[in-house]
Design an enzyme around this catalytic site. Sequence first.
Site, PDB file in Angstrom:
ATOM      1  N   ARG A  38       0.864  -1.192   0.000  1.00 17.68           N
ATOM      2  CA  ARG A  38       0.000   0.000   0.000  1.00 17.68           C
ATOM      3  C   ARG A  38       0.891   1.230   0.000  1.00 17.68           C
ATOM      4  NH1 ARG A  38      -2.587   3.521   3.903  1.00 17.68           N
ATOM      5  NH2 ARG A  38      -4.761   3.918   3.355  1.00 17.68           N
ATOM      6  N   SER A 106     -12.539  -2.967   0.855  1.00 19.78           N
ATOM      7  CA  SER A 106     -12.814  -2.365   2.164  1.00 19.78           C
ATOM      8  C   SER A 106     -14.295  -2.061   2.310  1.00 19.78           C
ATOM      9  CB  SER A 106     -12.063  -1.035   2.304  1.00 19.78           C
ATOM     10  OG  SER A 106     -10.679  -1.234   2.311  1.00 19.78           O
ATOM     11  N   LYS A 135      -4.932   6.436   8.012  1.00 13.34           N
ATOM     12  CA  LYS A 135      -5.748   6.667   6.818  1.00 13.34           C
ATOM     13  C   LYS A 135      -6.377   8.033   6.967  1.00 13.34           C
ATOM     14  CE  LYS A 135      -9.503   4.724   4.128  1.00 13.34           C
ATOM     15  NZ  LYS A 135     -10.168   3.496   3.751  1.00 13.34           N
TER      16      LYS A 135
END
Length: 204
Positions: A38, A106, A135
């Site tokens: 990521r 998600s 996040k």
Amino acid sequence: MIRLPPLYAIVDPLDTGRDPVELARSLLAGGARLVQLRLKGATSRDTHAAAERIAPLARAAGALFLVNDRPDIARAVGADGVHLGQGDLSIAAARRVLGAAAVGISTHDLDEARAAEDAGADYIGVGPIYATGSKTSALPPRGLELIRAVRAAVRCPIVAIGGITPATAPAVRAAGADAVAMIAALVRAGDPGEAVSRTLTLLS
Ligand code: 3NM
């Protein structure tokens, strides 16, 4: 569907300056059997370059390798799958890019979880369980209650995410998650590999 190991280790340096390939190497050496790359904000070229180097490391360790957000990069490096956000390509479109590889997504509430299962997700992320600084667009924490509710509503594997630490991982799994995902608890640890092995011991 996909068989998830208990720890879903996310390779995201955040602001630590760690090299993603070295981070992946540490996580795999610590026993991670799934790593997701990521790299928010990285160029396509840099993400592809990191993915191309991590894919064989994961394969050699017998670990699954997933790429966040990018079915094209997942396919280009022969990854085992992709992890999508709600704003990314649809599951169906990702499958057209990826063929047989896994597609996870998600979700943040029961409706999203049901919709993801109906759309054929191989697994779903559920969160944020606890408060997270990893996040920027994270929603308010849902608590273990969301895991219990989603577990009762869907059959596909569940990865819980958001603010999970080695200490809280066992309770998260006990609430019904097949796997726990972690970023900060790994990348901000002095020794990320040790954080993985400690988590796996606590989960075993
Ligand atoms: N997704 P940490 S929370 C990437 O709720 C991500 O979908 C979330 O990082 C979601 O383990 C999150 O450091 C951040 O809290 C997880």
